[in-house]
Enzyme design. Sequence first.
Site, PDB file in Angstrom:
ATOM      1  N   ASN A 141      -8.856 -13.012   7.687  1.00 20.95           N
ATOM      2  CA  ASN A 141      -8.029 -12.599   6.262  1.00 20.95           C
ATOM      3  C   ASN A 141      -7.115 -13.950   6.242  1.00 20.95           C
ATOM      4  O   ASN A 141      -6.162 -14.044   6.727  1.00 20.95           O
ATOM      5  CB  ASN A 141      -7.296 -11.445   6.648  1.00 20.95           C
ATOM      6  CG  ASN A 141      -6.402 -11.097   5.506  1.00 20.95           C
ATOM      7  OD1 ASN A 141      -6.624 -11.585   4.348  1.00 20.95           O
ATOM      8  ND2 ASN A 141      -6.006 -10.070   5.705  1.00 20.95           N
ATOM      9  N   LYS A 158      -5.256 -14.770   9.415  1.00 20.66           N
ATOM     10  CA  LYS A 158      -5.199 -13.515  10.365  1.00 20.66           C
ATOM     11  C   LYS A 158      -6.604 -13.510  10.887  1.00 20.66           C
ATOM     12  O   LYS A 158      -7.554 -13.505  10.281  1.00 20.66           O
ATOM     13  CB  LYS A 158      -4.636 -12.399   9.634  1.00 20.66           C
ATOM     14  CG  LYS A 158      -3.295 -12.366   9.233  1.00 20.66           C
ATOM     15  CD  LYS A 158      -2.803 -11.078   8.465  1.00 20.66           C
ATOM     16  CE  LYS A 158      -1.346 -11.136   8.208  1.00 20.66           C
ATOM     17  NZ  LYS A 158      -1.024 -10.561   6.807  1.00 20.66           N
ATOM     18  N   HIS A 210      -7.165  -3.088  -2.478  1.00 19.80           N
ATOM     19  CA  HIS A 210      -7.037  -2.267  -1.444  1.00 19.80           C
ATOM     20  C   HIS A 210      -8.141  -1.554  -1.248  1.00 19.80           C
ATOM     21  O   HIS A 210      -8.162  -0.156  -0.691  1.00 19.80           O
ATOM     22  CB  HIS A 210      -5.664  -1.475  -1.567  1.00 19.80           C
ATOM     23  CG  HIS A 210      -4.477  -1.947  -1.322  1.00 19.80           C
ATOM     24  ND1 HIS A 210      -3.307  -1.816  -2.462  1.00 19.80           N
ATOM     25  CD2 HIS A 210      -4.147  -3.169  -0.710  1.00 19.80           C
ATOM     26  CE1 HIS A 210      -2.275  -2.651  -2.035  1.00 19.80           C
ATOM     27  NE2 HIS A 210      -2.769  -3.529  -1.085  1.00 19.80           N
ATOM     28  N   HIS A 247      -1.754   3.999  -0.373  1.00 19.89           N
ATOM     29  CA  HIS A 247      -1.636   2.964   0.409  1.00 19.89           C
ATOM     30  C   HIS A 247      -0.487   2.231   0.008  1.00 19.89           C
ATOM     31  O   HIS A 247      -0.215   1.495  -0.883  1.00 19.89           O
ATOM     32  CB  HIS A 247      -2.696   2.046   0.109  1.00 19.89           C
ATOM     33  CG  HIS A 247      -2.867   0.725   0.821  1.00 19.89           C
ATOM     34  ND1 HIS A 247      -3.666   0.423   1.917  1.00 19.89           N
ATOM     35  CD2 HIS A 247      -1.989  -0.358   0.776  1.00 19.89           C
ATOM     36  CE1 HIS A 247      -3.249  -0.702   2.457  1.00 19.89           C
ATOM     37  NE2 HIS A 247      -2.325  -1.159   1.902  1.00 19.89           N
ATOM     38  N   LEU A 248       0.674   2.607   0.746  1.00 20.33           N
ATOM     39  CA  LEU A 248       2.205   1.971   0.661  1.00 20.33           C
ATOM     40  C   LEU A 248       2.286   1.043   1.853  1.00 20.33           C
ATOM     41  O   LEU A 248       2.716   1.562   3.052  1.00 20.33           O
ATOM     42  CB  LEU A 248       2.806   3.306   0.872  1.00 20.33           C
ATOM     43  CG  LEU A 248       2.404   4.436  -0.227  1.00 20.33           C
ATOM     44  CD1 LEU A 248       3.574   5.451   0.074  1.00 20.33           C
ATOM     45  CD2 LEU A 248       2.541   4.030  -1.694  1.00 20.33           C
ATOM     46  N   ARG A 279       6.938  -7.327  -5.717  1.00 19.56           N
ATOM     47  CA  ARG A 279       6.097  -7.268  -7.172  1.00 19.56           C
ATOM     48  C   ARG A 279       6.679  -6.119  -7.941  1.00 19.56           C
ATOM     49  O   ARG A 279       7.030  -4.846  -7.224  1.00 19.56           O
ATOM     50  CB  ARG A 279       4.817  -6.998  -6.827  1.00 19.56           C
ATOM     51  CG  ARG A 279       3.999  -8.542  -6.358  1.00 19.56           C
ATOM     52  CD  ARG A 279       2.596  -8.196  -5.733  1.00 19.56           C
ATOM     53  NE  ARG A 279       2.392  -8.071  -4.531  1.00 19.56           N
ATOM     54  CZ  ARG A 279       1.155  -7.723  -4.058  1.00 19.56           C
ATOM     55  NH1 ARG A 279       0.245  -7.272  -4.753  1.00 19.56           N
ATOM     56  NH2 ARG A 279       0.901  -7.671  -2.639  1.00 19.56           N
ATOM     57  N   GLY A 291       1.593   0.127   6.058  1.00 18.16           N
ATOM     58  CA  GLY A 291       3.103   0.545   6.855  1.00 18.16           C
ATOM     59  C   GLY A 291       3.928   1.316   6.465  1.00 18.16           C
ATOM     60  O   GLY A 291       4.272   2.284   7.386  1.00 18.16           O
ATOM     61  N   GLU A 336       2.397   5.153   6.734  1.00 20.66           N
ATOM     62  CA  GLU A 336       1.984   5.505   8.254  1.00 20.66           C
ATOM     63  C   GLU A 336       3.105   5.802   8.951  1.00 20.66           C
ATOM     64  O   GLU A 336       3.329   6.766   9.957  1.00 20.66           O
ATOM     65  CB  GLU A 336       1.210   4.379   8.726  1.00 20.66           C
ATOM     66  CG  GLU A 336      -0.253   4.423   8.300  1.00 20.66           C
ATOM     67  CD  GLU A 336      -0.808   3.274   8.701  1.00 20.66           C
ATOM     68  OE1 GLU A 336      -0.587   2.775   9.899  1.00 20.66           O
ATOM     69  OE2 GLU A 336      -1.851   2.766   8.157  1.00 20.66           O
ATOM     70  N   ASN A 337       4.097   5.024   8.432  1.00 21.72           N
ATOM     71  CA  ASN A 337       5.433   5.049   9.367  1.00 21.72           C
ATOM     72  C   ASN A 337       6.725   5.690   8.688  1.00 21.72           C
ATOM     73  O   ASN A 337       7.840   5.680   9.677  1.00 21.72           O
ATOM     74  CB  ASN A 337       5.849   3.486   9.591  1.00 21.72           C
ATOM     75  CG  ASN A 337       4.850   3.094  10.559  1.00 21.72           C
ATOM     76  OD1 ASN A 337       4.172   3.559  11.760  1.00 21.72           O
ATOM     77  ND2 ASN A 337       4.039   1.855   9.996  1.00 21.72           N
TER      78      ASN A 337
HETATM   79  P1  ADP Z   1       0.908  -5.288   4.058  1.00 24.48           P
HETATM   80  O1  ADP Z   1       0.942  -4.929   3.017  1.00 24.48           O
HETATM   81  O2  ADP Z   1       1.929  -6.613   4.239  1.00 24.48           O
HETATM   82  O3  ADP Z   1      -0.165  -5.091   4.933  1.00 24.48           O
HETATM   83  P2  ADP Z   1       2.175  -3.355   5.612  1.00 24.48           P
HETATM   84  O4  ADP Z   1       1.207  -2.172   5.434  1.00 24.48           O
HETATM   85  O5  ADP Z   1       2.285  -3.861   7.054  1.00 24.48           O
HETATM   86  O6  ADP Z   1       2.196  -4.539   4.722  1.00 24.48           O
HETATM   87  O7  ADP Z   1       3.545  -2.381   5.537  1.00 24.48           O
HETATM   88  C1  ADP Z   1       4.957  -3.230   5.543  1.00 24.48           C
HETATM   89  C2  ADP Z   1       5.858  -2.269   4.952  1.00 24.48           C
HETATM   90  O8  ADP Z   1       6.045  -1.015   5.800  1.00 24.48           O
HETATM   91  C3  ADP Z   1       7.302  -2.862   4.953  1.00 24.48           C
HETATM   92  O9  ADP Z   1       8.184  -2.472   3.812  1.00 24.48           O
HETATM   93  C4  ADP Z   1       7.964  -2.085   6.106  1.00 24.48           C
HETATM   94  O10 ADP Z   1       9.572  -1.985   6.176  1.00 24.48           O
HETATM   95  C5  ADP Z   1       7.160  -0.793   5.996  1.00 24.48           C
HETATM   96  N1  ADP Z   1       7.324  -0.004   7.420  1.00 24.48           N
HETATM   97  C6  ADP Z   1       6.959  -0.557   8.801  1.00 24.48           C
HETATM   98  N2  ADP Z   1       7.189   0.544   9.634  1.00 24.48           N
HETATM   99  C7  ADP Z   1       8.316   1.304   8.816  1.00 24.48           C
HETATM  100  C8  ADP Z   1       9.021   2.545   9.505  1.00 24.48           C
HETATM  101  N3  ADP Z   1       9.037   2.898  10.611  1.00 24.48           N
HETATM  102  N4  ADP Z   1       9.858   3.067   8.509  1.00 24.48           N
HETATM  103  C9  ADP Z   1       9.741   2.886   7.212  1.00 24.48           C
HETATM  104  N5  ADP Z   1       8.911   1.513   6.750  1.00 24.48           N
HETATM  105  C10 ADP Z   1       8.253   0.950   7.622  1.00 24.48           C
END
Ligand code: ADP
Length: 420
Positions: free
Chosen positions: A11, A18, A185, A212-213, A245, A332, A335-336
């Site tokens: 990627n 990556k 995406h 997809h966030l 963005r 990101g 999921e988190n």
């Molecule tokens: P990309 O689009 O670069 O692949 P990711 O899918 O890795 O990005 O998402 C990155 C985002 O996810 C960031 O804004 C990061 O702060 C957020 N994120 C990751 N872990 C957490 C968490 N535990 N709580 C809140 N936001 C999170």
Amino acid sequence: MSRYQSCLVLNAGSSSLKFSVLRRDEATEDLHPVLNGQIAGIGTDARFEARDANRRVVAQRRWNAEDSQRRGALLEYLLAWLGQALPEDRIVAAGHRVVHGGRGYSRPVRVTPEVLSALEALVPLAPLHQPHNLAPMRALAASHPDLPQVACFDTAFHAELPWVASTYALPQELSYEGVQRYGFHGLSYEYVSQRLAALRPELANARVVVCHLGNGSSLAAVHAGRGVDTTMGFTALDGVPMGTRSGSLDPGVLLYLMREKGMGADALEDLLYRRSGLLGVSGLSSDMRALQESTDPAARRAVELFCFRVAKEVAAMAGSMGGIDALVFTAGIGENSPGVRAEVCSRLGWMGLAIDDYANGRSALEISADDSILPVFVLPTNEEKMIALHTLAMLAASAPNGREADEGQPCSTARTPATC
Ligand code: ADP
């Protein structure tokens, strides 16, 4: 003699490359990650880091400024390092993430000189990403001409959007030239949809909204595994606000900025891609986690605006499908971040949607409350695995004892060797 067959997934961005290596398990035909990492800082201060499947750092290296500019040599370093790091593996193919497949590529494609030329012609549609995606393909084709390469597109999943979802209300000559909604995406949506169907077969034909966030964010309306609508459009700027963005804007804002502020294309690009979104609204950070941890009211405003816009688009995506049977959060933030999921879902309470705080706090697979009218899921995305699945399926299809895939013809998901 190599014990394992593996797929290299690349990627490539403007300053990073990556990589992941996924190994095929002969018994289950499934794919397992064995190594991943990146070369960051390409062009300035290149740094290599690789991690094993347990996220342990297994190698690191830095280059001086001059060597950091030698993209081809950095890629060769990576291949040589993989060769010695994985002595029991044979890399049988390379799969590439490519942002734009235009209207021509609705599925992954084997890389040939003709395909490379066709993808090169799409550079004006994605000038910030496409050239970087293509560079390692060209380099590998020159240095390893026998290594099969497959291009997998972020746009492909949306290639069959109904015309009402893909068309802008502009004079149609512009549509014929390619000014239309493509969506992005797609590899994530494909993976997550297949995963949901594998985990909940009763939802295989359902109407699902996938959020997809991540740093880049979008939503898709997915009906029976097919893309029906999505929030990103001609470029990856449209839709919900992202890390830096803007997301959707009244196009009149651009006219105002051009006329009244004298902004040209480069200044607008910088504003819309790099200085807007969560960063622009908060004035603090583009990182959701940092904003949620902050006590600054501006950080709170940015999170609130993000959740408002995501909830609004969930409703819009449901409208495009004439209803919704399930909601999925991924990437990101999806999921988190229990906080973002809770806030988005609470704005959708009018739909009868409710989440279980305990399950949400643990980012469980299913976070909806028992009395929710819809199931709500948290599903980790895996775009690398989707690329590897497509790449190996394409390879199998073109093997002498497999069905010969025509050059330039797509690799059908139905022929994917293992479910994801
Ligand atoms: P990309 O689009 O670069 O692949 P990711 O899918 O890795 O990005 O998402 C990155 C985002 O996810 C960031 O804004 C990061 O702060 C957020 N994120 C990751 N872990 C957490 C968490 N535990 N709580 C809140 N936001 C999170």
